[in-house]
Design a protein around this motif. Sequence first.
Motif, mmCIF file in Angstrom:
data_model
loop_
_atom_site.group_PDB
_atom_site.id
_atom_site.type_symbol
_atom_site.label_atom_id
_atom_site.label_comp_id
_atom_site.label_asym_id
_atom_site.label_seq_id
_atom_site.Cartn_x
_atom_site.Cartn_y
_atom_site.Cartn_z
ATOM 1 N N LEU A 406 0.823 -1.207 0.000
ATOM 2 C CA LEU A 406 0.000 0.000 0.000
ATOM 3 C C LEU A 406 0.856 1.256 0.000
ATOM 4 C CD1 LEU A 406 -2.647 -0.981 2.731
ATOM 5 C CD2 LEU A 406 -2.854 -1.222 0.251
ATOM 6 N N GLU A 407 0.441 2.222 -0.811
ATOM 7 C CA GLU A 407 1.035 3.557 -0.800
ATOM 8 C C GLU A 407 -0.088 4.571 -0.715
ATOM 9 O OE1 GLU A 407 4.717 4.180 -3.426
ATOM 10 O OE2 GLU A 407 3.625 2.588 -4.456
ATOM 11 N N ALA A 408 0.055 5.547 0.193
ATOM 12 C CA ALA A 408 -0.973 6.576 0.367
ATOM 13 C C ALA A 408 -0.413 7.929 -0.054
ATOM 14 C CB ALA A 408 -1.426 6.635 1.827
ATOM 15 N N ALA A 409 -1.227 8.701 -0.782
ATOM 16 C CA ALA A 409 -0.843 10.043 -1.221
ATOM 17 C C ALA A 409 -1.621 11.067 -0.403
ATOM 18 C CB ALA A 409 -1.129 10.221 -2.708
ATOM 19 N N GLN A 410 -0.886 11.915 0.336
ATOM 20 C CA GLN A 410 -1.490 12.941 1.184
ATOM 21 C C GLN A 410 -0.716 14.234 0.972
ATOM 22 O OE1 GLN A 410 -2.335 10.703 5.242
ATOM 23 N NE2 GLN A 410 -0.585 9.798 4.189
ATOM 24 N N SER A 411 -1.378 15.263 0.496
ATOM 25 C CA SER A 411 -0.685 16.484 0.107
ATOM 26 C C SER A 411 -0.751 17.604 1.134
ATOM 27 C CB SER A 411 -1.259 17.004 -1.217
ATOM 28 O OG SER A 411 -2.646 17.286 -1.079
ATOM 29 N N THR A 412 -1.771 17.606 1.988
ATOM 30 C CA THR A 412 -1.944 18.701 2.947
ATOM 31 C C THR A 412 -1.959 18.208 4.386
ATOM 32 O OG1 THR A 412 -3.225 19.937 1.306
ATOM 33 C CG2 THR A 412 -3.393 20.663 3.596
ATOM 34 N N TYR A 413 -2.761 17.190 4.674
ATOM 35 C CA TYR A 413 -2.882 16.667 6.036
ATOM 36 C C TYR A 413 -2.530 15.191 6.070
ATOM 37 C CZ TYR A 413 -5.979 20.768 6.181
ATOM 38 O OH TYR A 413 -6.511 22.026 6.044
ATOM 39 N N TYR A 414 -1.896 14.774 7.165
ATOM 40 C CA TYR A 414 -1.632 13.352 7.381
ATOM 41 C C TYR A 414 -2.847 12.692 8.026
ATOM 42 C CZ TYR A 414 3.383 13.481 6.329
ATOM 43 O OH TYR A 414 4.590 13.582 5.706
ATOM 44 N N GLY A 415 -3.194 11.513 7.536
ATOM 45 C CA GLY A 415 -4.299 10.752 8.104
ATOM 46 C C GLY A 415 -3.847 9.785 9.171
ATOM 47 N N SER A 416 -2.876 10.191 9.967
ATOM 48 C CA SER A 416 -2.393 9.369 11.076
ATOM 49 C C SER A 416 -1.782 10.292 12.112
ATOM 50 C CB SER A 416 -1.348 8.343 10.600
ATOM 51 O OG SER A 416 -0.217 9.000 10.051
ATOM 52 N N THR A 417 -1.784 9.862 13.358
ATOM 53 C CA THR A 417 -1.184 10.669 14.416
ATOM 54 C C THR A 417 -0.813 9.764 15.582
ATOM 55 O OG1 THR A 417 -1.509 12.553 15.909
ATOM 56 C CG2 THR A 417 -3.411 11.179 15.497
ATOM 57 N N ALA A 418 0.191 10.186 16.347
ATOM 58 C CA ALA A 418 0.577 9.454 17.554
ATOM 59 C C ALA A 418 0.016 10.125 18.800
ATOM 60 C CB ALA A 418 2.099 9.361 17.659
ATOM 61 N N ARG A 419 -0.018 11.477 18.808
ATOM 62 C CA ARG A 419 -0.467 12.211 19.993
ATOM 63 C C ARG A 419 -1.844 12.844 19.809
ATOM 64 N NH1 ARG A 419 1.649 16.554 20.750
ATOM 65 N NH2 ARG A 419 1.286 16.728 22.984
ATOM 66 N N GLY A 420 -2.296 13.007 18.593
ATOM 67 C CA GLY A 420 -3.553 13.699 18.351
ATOM 68 C C GLY A 420 -4.772 12.827 18.561
ATOM 69 N N TRP A 421 -5.906 13.327 18.140
ATOM 70 C CA TRP A 421 -7.182 12.626 18.278
ATOM 71 C C TRP A 421 -7.281 11.606 17.146
ATOM 72 C CZ3 TRP A 421 -12.696 15.134 17.659
ATOM 73 C CH2 TRP A 421 -13.648 14.248 18.168
ATOM 74 N N LYS A 422 -7.076 10.335 17.488
ATOM 75 C CA LYS A 422 -7.002 9.292 16.469
ATOM 76 C C LYS A 422 -8.331 9.090 15.731
ATOM 77 C CE LYS A 422 -3.231 6.710 18.593
ATOM 78 N NZ LYS A 422 -2.322 6.895 17.452
ATOM 79 N N ALA A 423 -9.434 9.421 16.405
ATOM 80 C CA ALA A 423 -10.729 9.259 15.750
ATOM 81 C C ALA A 423 -10.851 10.136 14.515
ATOM 82 C CB ALA A 423 -11.860 9.584 16.731
ATOM 83 N N MET A 424 -10.015 11.177 14.429
ATOM 84 C CA MET A 424 -10.063 12.080 13.281
ATOM 85 C C MET A 424 -9.141 11.645 12.149
ATOM 86 S SD MET A 424 -12.310 14.373 13.727
ATOM 87 C CE MET A 424 -11.840 15.489 12.396
#
Length: 507
Positions: A406-424
Amino acid sequence: MAPRATVAMSRFPPVSSYDAAARERRTAASDLDGTLLASSSAFPYYFLVALEAGGYLRALALLLLAPFILLLYSAVSEPAAIGLLVFATFAGLRVRDVEAVARGVLPRHYAAGVRADSWEVFRGCGAGRRVVVTASPAVMVAPFVREFLGAEVAGTELGTCCGRFTGLISGGVLVAGRKREVVERLFAGGDMPDVGLGDRESDHDFMAICKEAYMVPTNKRAPRAAADALLSSVVFHDGRLVRRPDPAQALFALVYLPVGFALAVLRVLISLPVPPHLVRHTYRLTGIQLAVRGTPPPAPREGSPGSLLVCNHRTALDPIIVAVALGRPVTCVTYSVSRLSTAISPIPAVALARDREADAARIAALLNSGRDVVVCPEGTTCREPCLLRFSALFAELTDRIVPVALEAAQSTYYGSTARGWKAMDPWFFYMNPRPGYKVTFLPALRPEETCGAGGRSAVDVANHVQAVIGKELGYRCTTLTRKDKYMKLAGNDGTVAADGDDGKKLA
């Protein structure tokens, strides 16, 4: 902020005149922004601290203040402008939050901007001692400077009270004469640095006490140092923004945020009621790019077990994307899944219990029931072109294993986080203007490559699948784990405390 244009370049020779073969240099002192970094503006890093440690409104306020701060810098003084920048960014923030941003978010952006010419000079003095003297807050730059440049840090110190920053500067901004004082104190033995590097007039004071000093001319397009030329490499990083937030990019990221969220909701609502084999068409209509390569495994026959689809992990949407690429439902197994993620998921997500025997039995039962099951044995997402160590549990469950790259293309925001609100996380992926995925179905493992028919150990099979996916993607295979990531970014092992928790994760 940007340096004054009236820098007296004639006092010191340019860094291009440095001759490494002339004599041995063992010590060096250097400015950071505009000297070791190509950009002379520190604003993007302050903005990242404001956004990641303070939130959307603080980042917006800082962005609106930016023109006034620039005017203050030009018309009054550099210390006055930095003082206001520090107050607007740090006042009231928890120290631990800022330290986490400095450790997990800023290094990637700093590392991408290191100048090749000045870094070559600075690194060449590594036999003795290297010191970075900067007006930026020490708490902000220290993790990057120590890990990636192998240097000591002397930066502006900030006041704290009750675990929070007051927004006030302790001891004055480190510019001009203050930089000289710090260098003299650090080299108190009397033997001043062999080499001094700077890019503006306020660096001249400390450069003058170095045995030889060079000016680094302003050039935002100066060649950057290769990633492998630095003393460390970026594997784990956090933060929502993909690009370095220069003022224009920062403005876009904030202004587009509500628009992007509305677009994400639209994309989800349009796709949810659509049959799985048609979802890729709704993706195309709403600007989501999906490329499918290879030969997907056939659907399980009636009464036969399903396939175990083993993927690398890029975002929380990986199993959904695999289902869309297949054109049929699959089942995802996970140790943690939010209600929000479940609500927007068109596929069932089965929670595991972190008990190895119970989890193995549950996954085996799903496969034996004729369901295709998606697992991500890295246990957590990785944004860089690297693969974390694959947990070996999946290899013990079945011989019907299909690697999926799998390769994901994200240009503005990352769809993953370690400290943030994971539900988002899924929403932020869908909020990108043109998000995309490339799914490559690789050949299923041959019998001799499995644990059952081939007699190979589970670890050997897991390593083999990791290598196959890594080769397809051109990613580097590592032995790093979920725990390594969360210790680096969040200061914990990344698991929710529970009785009998063994800390492993499949998806």
